[in-house]
Design an enzyme around this catalytic site. Sequence first.
Site, mmCIF file in Angstrom:
data_model
loop_
_atom_site.group_PDB
_atom_site.id
_atom_site.type_symbol
_atom_site.label_atom_id
_atom_site.label_comp_id
_atom_site.label_asym_id
_atom_site.label_seq_id
_atom_site.Cartn_x
_atom_site.Cartn_y
_atom_site.Cartn_z
ATOM 1 N N LYS A 13 69.143 13.287 -12.972
ATOM 2 C CA LYS A 13 67.836 12.632 -12.777
ATOM 3 C C LYS A 13 66.734 13.450 -13.453
ATOM 4 O O LYS A 13 66.006 12.950 -14.307
ATOM 5 C CB LYS A 13 67.532 12.499 -11.277
ATOM 6 N N ASN A 14 66.628 14.712 -13.054
ATOM 7 C CA ASN A 14 65.514 15.521 -13.558
ATOM 8 C C ASN A 14 65.704 15.933 -15.013
ATOM 9 O O ASN A 14 64.772 16.411 -15.655
ATOM 10 C CB ASN A 14 65.308 16.747 -12.668
ATOM 11 N N ARG A 69 56.304 11.107 -9.091
ATOM 12 C CA ARG A 69 55.466 12.092 -9.770
ATOM 13 C C ARG A 69 55.938 12.378 -11.189
ATOM 14 O O ARG A 69 55.138 12.705 -12.061
ATOM 15 C CB ARG A 69 55.458 13.383 -8.979
ATOM 16 N N CYS A 105 52.562 15.127 -1.813
ATOM 17 C CA CYS A 105 53.886 14.542 -1.615
ATOM 18 C C CYS A 105 54.508 15.174 -0.389
ATOM 19 O O CYS A 105 54.066 16.222 0.065
ATOM 20 C CB CYS A 105 54.663 14.757 -2.909
ATOM 21 N N ARG A 113 51.537 19.255 -4.583
ATOM 22 C CA ARG A 113 52.151 19.271 -5.913
ATOM 23 C C ARG A 113 51.093 18.968 -6.970
ATOM 24 O O ARG A 113 51.078 17.889 -7.568
ATOM 25 C CB ARG A 113 53.330 18.300 -5.987
ATOM 26 N N PRO A 114 50.195 19.927 -7.198
ATOM 27 C CA PRO A 114 49.128 19.692 -8.167
ATOM 28 C C PRO A 114 49.663 19.616 -9.603
ATOM 29 O O PRO A 114 50.816 19.975 -9.853
ATOM 30 C CB PRO A 114 48.233 20.926 -8.007
ATOM 31 N N ASP A 122 47.543 20.900 -12.080
ATOM 32 C CA ASP A 122 46.523 21.694 -12.770
ATOM 33 C C ASP A 122 47.090 22.478 -13.963
ATOM 34 O O ASP A 122 46.420 22.626 -14.985
ATOM 35 C CB ASP A 122 45.800 22.634 -11.778
ATOM 36 N N ASP A 155 65.904 22.293 -4.498
ATOM 37 C CA ASP A 155 66.428 20.949 -4.219
ATOM 38 C C ASP A 155 67.729 20.987 -3.403
ATOM 39 O O ASP A 155 68.130 19.969 -2.843
ATOM 40 C CB ASP A 155 66.669 20.181 -5.531
ATOM 41 N N ARG A 164 66.724 6.961 -4.928
ATOM 42 C CA ARG A 164 65.857 7.426 -6.014
ATOM 43 C C ARG A 164 66.604 8.400 -6.917
ATOM 44 O O ARG A 164 66.352 8.447 -8.117
ATOM 45 C CB ARG A 164 64.616 8.126 -5.446
HETATM 46 C C1 EPZ Z 1 60.543 19.575 -10.579
HETATM 47 O O1 EPZ Z 1 59.312 19.236 -9.956
HETATM 48 C C2 EPZ Z 1 61.577 18.620 -10.028
HETATM 49 N N1 EPZ Z 1 61.173 17.250 -10.340
HETATM 50 C C3 EPZ Z 1 61.727 18.810 -8.524
HETATM 51 O O2 EPZ Z 1 62.776 17.996 -8.067
HETATM 52 C C4 EPZ Z 1 62.095 20.269 -8.256
HETATM 53 O O3 EPZ Z 1 62.144 20.486 -6.864
HETATM 54 C C5 EPZ Z 1 61.048 21.202 -8.877
HETATM 55 O O4 EPZ Z 1 60.921 20.915 -10.294
HETATM 56 C C6 EPZ Z 1 61.367 22.677 -8.728
HETATM 57 O O5 EPZ Z 1 62.580 22.960 -9.336
HETATM 58 C C7 EPZ Z 1 61.449 16.730 -11.525
HETATM 59 O O6 EPZ Z 1 62.052 17.356 -12.385
HETATM 60 C C8 EPZ Z 1 61.032 15.329 -11.766
HETATM 61 P P1 EPZ Z 1 57.208 22.523 -10.529
HETATM 62 P P2 EPZ Z 1 57.932 19.780 -10.551
HETATM 63 O O7 EPZ Z 1 56.092 22.129 -11.412
HETATM 64 O O8 EPZ Z 1 58.062 19.896 -12.014
HETATM 65 C C9 EPZ Z 1 53.397 24.467 -8.350
HETATM 66 C C10 EPZ Z 1 63.783 16.356 -6.657
HETATM 67 O O9 EPZ Z 1 64.059 16.215 -5.436
HETATM 68 N N2 EPZ Z 1 52.585 23.811 -9.389
HETATM 69 O O10 EPZ Z 1 58.270 23.410 -11.090
HETATM 70 O O11 EPZ Z 1 56.856 18.949 -9.991
HETATM 71 C C11 EPZ Z 1 54.061 23.446 -7.403
HETATM 72 O O12 EPZ Z 1 53.195 23.049 -6.391
HETATM 73 C C12 EPZ Z 1 62.468 16.955 -7.103
HETATM 74 O O13 EPZ Z 1 64.534 15.981 -7.544
HETATM 75 C C13 EPZ Z 1 51.228 24.026 -9.420
HETATM 76 O O14 EPZ Z 1 50.665 24.746 -8.585
HETATM 77 O O15 EPZ Z 1 57.884 21.229 -9.903
HETATM 78 C C14 EPZ Z 1 55.264 24.223 -6.919
HETATM 79 O O16 EPZ Z 1 54.875 25.074 -5.881
HETATM 80 C C15 EPZ Z 1 61.537 17.267 -6.015
HETATM 81 N N3 EPZ Z 1 50.496 23.394 -10.393
HETATM 82 C C16 EPZ Z 1 55.646 25.095 -8.134
HETATM 83 O O17 EPZ Z 1 54.479 25.129 -8.966
HETATM 84 C C17 EPZ Z 1 51.069 22.616 -11.339
HETATM 85 O O18 EPZ Z 1 50.358 22.079 -12.205
HETATM 86 C C18 EPZ Z 1 56.810 24.601 -8.962
HETATM 87 O O19 EPZ Z 1 56.622 23.195 -9.230
HETATM 88 C C19 EPZ Z 1 52.462 22.411 -11.311
HETATM 89 C C20 EPZ Z 1 53.201 23.021 -10.314
#
Ligand code: EPZ
Length: 427
Positions: free
Chosen positions: A22-23, A93, A117, A122-123, A125, A307, A399
């Site tokens: 998926k991811n 997202r 979420c 999950r910002p 920024d 995950d 999903r």
């Molecule tokens: C990806 O989410 C995956 N989703 C998530 O899988 C997975 O849990 C996550 O990576 C961590 O491995 C997809 O690939 C579609 P991040 P993502 O940006 O990219 C913070 C599932 O169940 N952050 O690596 O959204 C954030 O809040 C899903 O399949 C900021 O602060 O995760 C988190 O604490 C759920 N600002 C950390 O970074 C930003 O702009 C890592 O998030 C972006 C992220």
Amino acid sequence: MEQIVVSGGRHLHGKVPISGSKNGTLPLLAAALLVEGETVIENVPDIHDVRTMLEMLEALGVRTEFTAPGVLRIDATDLRSTEAPYHLVRKMRGSFYVAGPLLARTGHAKVPLPGGCVIGARPVDFHIQGFKALGAEVTEKGGIMKARAPRLRGARIYLDPRLRSVGATINIMLAATLADGTTTIESASREPEVVACAEFLRECGANLSGVGSSTLVIRGVERLHGCRFRSIPDRMEAGTFMYATAVAGGEVVLENVRPDHLTSVIETLQAAGVTIGYGDDWIRVQAEGRPEAVDIMTAPYPGFPTDLQPNHGVAASIARGTSIIEETIFDARFNYTDELARMGANIKVVGRAAIVKGVPRLSGAPVEATDIRAGAALVLAGLAAEGRTEINGAEFIDRGYERFVEKLRSLGGEILRCETRGAPCLV
Ligand code: EPZ
């Protein structure tokens, strides 16, 4: 609301094919927006999140077509729109991934901000800072991000090294592919899904180096051409079947899998007393009796994946001894523990850690899935429990997991999916 009903206590036996990731696939679908021509992606899983992303592409004017099961043809030659509809971003997202490609290819992107979420804040920024560093003018008003840049310019971008955002790395990489000059992303995420996306871009003519390291270098090119690419196996689905076998007992062989993407999971399960063997594209899992307690801490790749943390929570809840589970990525990823407690688990959450005292057996109960991974973990708890467990909110599982119930049934799990309207669901 749809329900999955499990009668626990059956061992799992047999072979299970692992679907495309998926991811790993979602970024490829967004990346196809960069290509003036036709791309073909193989091993695409038939899951709701993929369908949502395809709806998004169609809304932007992209033509998509499955030419065979799992084989998707995408033609993004004629983009009609640069505005992502809110109802699709709201659903998933991952659809924010279209921002980088739209901006790079057309100079405009109007994408609703995805918001919070259930697994925590999950910002986006970091994504937006990256677009700005590449020279885009970005405004955020009324819950919508608008970005503009006649041509993006390469830049050196530092991501937060503690978080190593997967999404920001991918979105910035996608945008930088068509920028003027060289972009360097420091503290880039090294997840296999990021590597797969970079390899797809290369196949389509992008110039990238440092792929798989924390310093990713992208030299912008004028345009990308069509290509053919096979999506990687889903390591989260694989990890879920490994944990399913660990908690239910039995012997299962996972096929079409990448063991090298699952090192931390293999080592954790081995420490829990599970026997694991593997080859290039298969993993055999054998388990008997209660697992041993093992402490884990989630971390960016190659650390233990957030995950799969809920699955470990299920194993810990029936383990011999006490386990400590630390969640470092998402602040609300222990929601599932209240549901597990209803099945008899002894779990105390203190801040970002859960202390789990293993009990000999869980007992079936009606429970509620709140997200994809929590839902899968509750199914695993049902397989391990005594009696009948009803998991409400099965649509979350759809999903991200292809034919989850069917695959578990083929392994001997007593599990059924039912519409809750009307007749009771019997297993
Ligand atoms: C990806 O989410 C995956 N989703 C998530 O899988 C997975 O849990 C996550 O990576 C961590 O491995 C997809 O690939 C579609 P991040 P993502 O940006 O990219 C913070 C599932 O169940 N952050 O690596 O959204 C954030 O809040 C899903 O399949 C900021 O602060 O995760 C988190 O604490 C759920 N600002 C950390 O970074 C930003 O702009 C890592 O998030 C972006 C992220």
